[in-house]
Design a protein around this motif. Sequence first.
Motif, PDB file in Angstrom:
ATOM      1  N   ILE A 149       6.370  -6.013   0.028  1.00 15.11           N
ATOM      2  CA  ILE A 149       5.996  -5.736  -1.357  1.00 15.11           C
ATOM      3  C   ILE A 149       7.252  -5.596  -2.197  1.00 15.11           C
ATOM      4  N   VAL A 150       7.187  -6.143  -3.388  1.00 16.95           N
ATOM      5  CA  VAL A 150       8.279  -6.012  -4.350  1.00 16.95           C
ATOM      6  C   VAL A 150       7.721  -5.357  -5.609  1.00 16.95           C
ATOM      7  N   VAL A 151       8.139  -4.129  -5.865  1.00 17.85           N
ATOM      8  CA  VAL A 151       7.741  -3.398  -7.066  1.00 17.85           C
ATOM      9  C   VAL A 151       8.665  -2.198  -7.193  1.00 17.85           C
ATOM     10  N   ILE A 152       8.950  -1.792  -8.404  1.00 21.99           N
ATOM     11  CA  ILE A 152       9.697  -0.555  -8.619  1.00 21.99           C
ATOM     12  C   ILE A 152       8.702   0.487  -9.106  1.00 21.99           C
ATOM     13  N   ALA A 153       8.281   1.349  -8.184  1.00 26.56           N
ATOM     14  CA  ALA A 153       7.313   2.407  -8.488  1.00 26.56           C
ATOM     15  C   ALA A 153       8.008   3.742  -8.268  1.00 26.56           C
ATOM     16  N   LYS A 154       8.318   4.403  -9.343  1.00 26.13           N
ATOM     17  CA  LYS A 154       9.104   5.635  -9.294  1.00 26.13           C
ATOM     18  C   LYS A 154       8.185   6.850  -9.435  1.00 26.13           C
ATOM     19  N   ARG A 155       8.182   7.707  -8.439  1.00 27.00           N
ATOM     20  CA  ARG A 155       7.369   8.916  -8.533  1.00 27.00           C
ATOM     21  C   ARG A 155       8.051   9.907  -9.462  1.00 27.00           C
ATOM     22  N   LEU A 156       7.369  10.265 -10.535  1.00 28.96           N
ATOM     23  CA  LEU A 156       7.912  11.210 -11.510  1.00 28.96           C
ATOM     24  C   LEU A 156       7.619  12.649 -11.110  1.00 28.96           C
ATOM     25  N   SER A 157       6.503  12.847 -10.427  1.00 25.60           N
ATOM     26  CA  SER A 157       6.105  14.165  -9.929  1.00 25.60           C
ATOM     27  C   SER A 157       5.076  13.926  -8.837  1.00 25.60           C
ATOM     28  N   ALA A 190       2.331  11.900 -10.758  1.00 26.17           N
ATOM     29  CA  ALA A 190       2.667  10.880 -11.750  1.00 26.17           C
ATOM     30  C   ALA A 190       3.604   9.848 -11.147  1.00 26.17           C
ATOM     31  N   VAL A 191       3.359   8.574 -11.486  1.00 21.62           N
ATOM     32  CA  VAL A 191       4.199   7.485 -11.006  1.00 21.62           C
ATOM     33  C   VAL A 191       4.434   6.518 -12.161  1.00 21.62           C
ATOM     34  N   GLU A 192       5.645   5.971 -12.226  1.00 21.91           N
ATOM     35  CA  GLU A 192       5.995   5.009 -13.273  1.00 21.91           C
ATOM     36  C   GLU A 192       6.311   3.667 -12.646  1.00 21.91           C
ATOM     37  N   VAL A 193       5.689   2.613 -13.190  1.00 19.01           N
ATOM     38  CA  VAL A 193       5.984   1.246 -12.773  1.00 19.01           C
ATOM     39  C   VAL A 193       7.048   0.706 -13.726  1.00 19.01           C
ATOM     40  N   ILE A 194       8.192   0.340 -13.168  1.00 19.19           N
ATOM     41  CA  ILE A 194       9.296  -0.182 -13.971  1.00 19.19           C
ATOM     42  C   ILE A 194       9.338  -1.690 -13.779  1.00 19.19           C
ATOM     43  N   GLY A 195       9.108  -2.423 -14.854  1.00 17.21           N
ATOM     44  CA  GLY A 195       9.100  -3.877 -14.749  1.00 17.21           C
ATOM     45  C   GLY A 195       7.715  -4.399 -14.418  1.00 17.21           C
ATOM     46  N   GLU A 196       7.681  -5.447 -13.609  1.00 14.14           N
ATOM     47  CA  GLU A 196       6.438  -6.155 -13.325  1.00 14.14           C
ATOM     48  C   GLU A 196       5.573  -5.414 -12.304  1.00 14.14           C
ATOM     49  N   GLU A 197       4.280  -5.761 -12.304  1.00 16.60           N
ATOM     50  CA  GLU A 197       3.393  -5.275 -11.255  1.00 16.60           C
ATOM     51  C   GLU A 197       3.833  -5.859  -9.913  1.00 16.60           C
ATOM     52  N   ALA A 198       3.293  -5.313  -8.839  1.00 16.26           N
ATOM     53  CA  ALA A 198       3.759  -5.669  -7.508  1.00 16.26           C
ATOM     54  C   ALA A 198       3.381  -7.090  -7.118  1.00 16.26           C
ATOM     55  N   THR A 199       4.260  -7.696  -6.330  1.00 19.04           N
ATOM     56  CA  THR A 199       3.938  -8.915  -5.602  1.00 19.04           C
ATOM     57  C   THR A 199       3.985  -8.581  -4.120  1.00 19.04           C
ATOM     58  N   MET A 200       3.072  -9.179  -3.355  1.00 17.20           N
ATOM     59  CA  MET A 200       2.947  -8.823  -1.951  1.00 17.20           C
ATOM     60  C   MET A 200       2.638 -10.063  -1.123  1.00 17.20           C
ATOM     61  N   SER A 201       3.242 -10.145   0.055  1.00 20.51           N
ATOM     62  CA  SER A 201       2.928 -11.188   1.029  1.00 20.51           C
ATOM     63  C   SER A 201       2.381 -10.523   2.285  1.00 20.51           C
TER      64      SER A 201
END
Length: 325
Positions: A125-133, A136-147
């Motif tokens: 999976i390629v995604v930048i998902a940053k847990r804020l707490s 809460a989670v923040e997606v930075i950039g595009e939604e995930a791509t997965m193989s």
Amino acid sequence: MRVLVYGAGGLGLYIAGRLAQAGHAVTVKGRAATVLALRGEPLQMWRDGAYVEVRDITVVDDIRAIRRPDLIILTTQAGQVRAAAQDLSTPLTEGSRVLTLQNGVDAPAELAELIGAERVLAGTIVVIAKRLSHSAVEVIGEEATMSLGVLPPGPATGVAAPSSQSQRVVDALRGAGIDASWTGNVLGALWKKLALIASYGGIGAVAGATVGETREVPETRALVESAMREVFAVANAMGAALGKDDLGDILRTYERGFSPDTTASMQRDLAVGRPSELAYQNGAVVAHATRLGVDVPIHRVIYASQLVREQTARRVAKALRTGRV
């Protein structure tokens, strides 16, 4: 579909939120603090400065009493796969499938040894998902791509077509807004991602530099590319069948796909003294290269130079767990 997301970091919360939004029955296995934070409260999902609240998620710290899931998505760090497999023995049924999304290349095979290869789907999976707490989670950039794919028992690179059950998993992820696809070369997909993250993250850790900084210095940028080529040599010695187009793909991601201030998760963990995935990224490259007789001098330097940080972080973490500080 009944889904258990095992792990409540940024990636786990992101996947759980998207699947719940799509109407699936989602349970998240997290630590007690996460359970407390989300008990009766929504998960906040941020992207591009806006957020949505997702309420239909069950969060538990003990999975023994949950309803048997159709799909378990394992979002822990690679070093936690063995412990997770032991915990998963209760909710697993004959029809359950477990999807691995760990960095590195060894988690699917390790899990297959523990719970049976017929239950394991390998994924990247390629995604930048940053847990804020914890809630809460923040997606930075595009939604995930997965193989997704299946590692075969023999030397072939993968299973060309998904089973109906595997296709159901792909469809569920796509319906949740994740760009998921089936690959007949999941071994190649795993090594391709490792070539990207272990190279830019490893050089970033050694240099103490962001992606933007390593890209700006021609010598350092060339070092990242050479590190990628080393990983490809190991991967192809294992039958991964990676070529020039694959190298071009990850070079474009490194050069254009990341914001200049990006750093890899392993790099960030090492920088602040947390146990990292060093052994499962650069360490795995070195270990497989040694077994296969492939020369990987850059990754040997990365691995050896960061071992002091890694071992210190693990000693401190163990002391904190046992109270021997």
